[in-house]
Design an enzyme around this catalytic site. Structure first.
Site, short mmCIF file in Angstrom:
data_model
loop_
_atom_site.label_atom_id
_atom_site.label_comp_id
_atom_site.label_asym_id
_atom_site.label_seq_id
_atom_site.Cartn_x
_atom_site.Cartn_y
_atom_site.Cartn_z
N ASP A 171 15.41 -0.46 12.86
CA ASP A 171 14.35 0.49 13.13
C ASP A 171 15.16 1.72 14.25
O ASP A 171 14.58 2.11 14.94
CB ASP A 171 13.36 0.06 13.97
N SER A 195 0.95 -1.23 0.09
CA SER A 195 -0.11 -0.22 -0.12
C SER A 195 0.86 1.28 0.00
O SER A 195 0.51 2.21 -0.78
CB SER A 195 -0.94 0.15 1.13
N ASN A 196 1.98 1.16 0.60
CA ASN A 196 2.84 2.41 0.69
C ASN A 196 3.42 2.58 -0.78
O ASN A 196 3.60 3.67 -1.28
CB ASN A 196 4.00 2.42 1.56
N ASN A 236 13.79 3.82 5.18
CA ASN A 236 12.53 2.90 5.80
C ASN A 236 11.40 3.59 6.30
O ASN A 236 11.76 4.44 6.83
CB ASN A 236 13.27 2.01 6.63
N ARG A 255 22.40 -14.73 4.51
CA ARG A 255 22.22 -13.40 4.58
C ARG A 255 23.22 -12.71 3.42
O ARG A 255 22.80 -11.71 2.99
CB ARG A 255 21.99 -12.56 5.96
N HIS A 271 8.55 2.79 9.11
CA HIS A 271 8.26 1.80 10.06
C HIS A 271 7.01 2.59 10.89
O HIS A 271 6.92 3.63 11.01
CB HIS A 271 9.70 2.11 11.16
N MET A 276 10.89 -7.04 4.60
CA MET A 276 10.62 -7.75 6.06
C MET A 276 11.89 -8.47 6.07
O MET A 276 11.72 -9.85 6.47
CB MET A 276 9.37 -8.42 6.11
C1 GRF Z 1 3.81 -0.43 6.83
O1 GRF Z 1 3.03 -0.38 8.01
C2 GRF Z 1 5.12 -0.04 6.87
O2 GRF Z 1 5.41 0.89 7.80
C3 GRF Z 1 5.98 -1.32 7.50
O3 GRF Z 1 5.54 -2.32 6.82
C4 GRF Z 1 4.07 -2.12 6.42
C5 GRF Z 1 4.05 -2.34 4.83
O4 GRF Z 1 2.67 -2.14 4.28
N1 GRF Z 1 7.46 -1.24 7.30
P1 GRF Z 1 2.30 -1.91 2.89
O5 GRF Z 1 3.19 -3.07 2.30
O6 GRF Z 1 3.14 -0.86 2.39
O7 GRF Z 1 1.04 -1.99 2.67
#
Ligand code: GRF
Length: 216
Positions: free
Chosen positions: A149, A13-14, A111, A69, A113, A94
């Site tokens: 973070d 969604s971001n 990033n 990694r 968060h 993630m």
């Molecule tokens: C968001 O809440 C972001 O802050 C966190 O992971 C989530 C990702 O959501 N790091 P989306 O995939 O952007 O919907």
């Protein structure tokens, strides 16, 4: 146009907020960047469909096919470098990144968060916020450092916590603020208005007010 590479693992969604803003020409005179590629560590990330919808090239670097990694991060860095990005955006990516990766992209890796850092790093941030009884909660965009973070903070978005909030309602309001915050930060960093200097965030004086987003 500055090239930006977005890394995702899930919903996207971001990413959608970024792509929609990059398209809109009524937003502070456009985002001024080109989303050159979206890279996911998971082939089943729903966000990949969003990238395709917007005609943005996608690539999968499958983290589950690497034994360590170091080798995954090296492959990921090669995939990113191919696009010569000015900025790399972790938008729901993630994975904990290695020192070599973080140093390679130092000052060009941000990033988002879902908490007001340094409060509530890690996962289940909305649950953590409700359990702590905080009155305000929100989201943070920061430069990525080796500690998870914990990198230098660029901007924050704030929501108030309501008496009847549960995790889902709080998460939804924070997400709305995230969708305002991330495009703004991408524009500011890509445009050279905000930058990292000796592990400190520097900003041109006139952008200070844009580093806070309040819920409508
Ligand atoms: C968001 O809440 C972001 O802050 C966190 O992971 C989530 C990702 O959501 N790091 P989306 O995939 O952007 O919907």
């Amino acid at each position: 146009m500055k090239n930006v590479v977005v890394l995702i693992s899930g919903r996207g969604s971001n990413l959608r907020a970024l792509l929609a803003t990059a398209r809109a020409d009524d937003w502070e005179g456009t985002l001024g960047v080109r989303i050159a590629a979206v890279i996911s560590n998971r082939g089943d990330a729903p966000g990949l469909h969003i990238a395709r919808e917007f005609g943005v090239p996608t690539q999968i670097v499958p983290s589950n096919e690497f034994t360590g990694r170091d080798s995954f991060d090296a492959a990921l860095a090669r995939a990113i470098d191919a696009h010569r990005p000015h900025l790399v955006v972790l938008a729901g990516f993630m994975r904990v990144l290695t020192r070599a990766f973080v140093e390679h992209f130092a000052g060009r890796l941000i990033n988002i968060h879902p908490s007001l850092l340094p409060a509530f790093p890690g996962l289940a941030t909305h649950r953590q916020a409700l359990a702590a009884g905080v009155r305000v909660h929100g989201a943070t965009v920061h430069f990525v450092s080796i500690d998870v973070d914990a990198g230098p903070i660029i901007a924050q978005g704030v929501v108030s916590v309501r008496a009847d909030d549960d995790e889902a309602s709080l998460a939804a309001r924070v997400l709305e603020v995230e969708h305002q915050l991330l495009p703004r930060c991408v524009a500011l960093v890509a445009g050279g208005d905000v930058w990292l200097e000796r592990d400190q965030v520097r900003a041109r004086g006139d952008v200070a007010a844009r580093l806070v987003v309040l819920e409508p």
